[in-house]
Enzyme design. Structure first.
Site, short mmCIF file in Angstrom:
data_model
loop_
_atom_site.label_atom_id
_atom_site.label_comp_id
_atom_site.label_asym_id
_atom_site.label_seq_id
_atom_site.Cartn_x
_atom_site.Cartn_y
_atom_site.Cartn_z
N CYS A 30 0.84 -1.21 0.00
CA CYS A 30 0.00 0.00 0.00
C CYS A 30 0.87 1.27 0.00
O CYS A 30 1.49 1.57 1.02
CB CYS A 30 -0.90 -0.06 1.24
SG CYS A 30 -1.71 1.47 1.68
N CYS A 33 0.23 3.72 2.83
CA CYS A 33 0.71 3.14 4.09
C CYS A 33 2.21 3.38 4.24
O CYS A 33 2.68 3.74 5.32
CB CYS A 33 0.43 1.64 4.14
SG CYS A 33 -1.30 1.18 4.07
#
Length: 122
Positions: A30, A33
């Site tokens: 991600c 993230c």
């Protein structure tokens, strides 16, 4: 304090037995993230009285499912065993710092009353 890896085995113990616990639900694939990671790590070093946990949603699918995590990163805050905040999306440093201060300032007796009233109303 460095971040702590949270798993299905230690999540309850960590969130119940520490005053304020921030939880970052994330995954290695991600990009948001990965961008939020250094901000979260910096905050963990600044606030040594708070536990900063990370849940890898790929490794801990049970936890992600248990908390209904639909989007990552998602930040959750648990204070005195009560979830007081949960929202998806990476945060800039100033927003994370503001969230931490707001959580510190919570009147937990009032929060417990509200949680109790919500539970009674269901």
């Amino acid at each position: 304090m460095a971040t702590k890896t949270l798993t299905a085995e230690n999540f309850g113990e960590v969130t119940e037995n520490n005053g304020i616990v921030l939880v970052d639900f994330w995954a290695t694939w991600c990009p948001p993230c990965r961008a939020f990671g250094p901000v979260y790590e910096k905050a963990s070093e600044k606030h040594s009285d708070i536990v900063f946990g990370k849940v890898d949603t790929e490794a801990e699918q049970y936890l992600a499912q248990q908390f209904g995590i639909q989007s990552i990163p998602t930040v959750m805050v648990v204070r005195d065993g009560v979830i007081v905040y949960e929202q998806p999306g990476a945060m800039p440093e100033a927003m994370l710092e503001s969230l931490i201060e707001q959580v510190r300032d919570l009147d937990m007796d009032e929060v417990r009353k509200q949680v109790s009233a919500q539970g009674a109303g269901q």
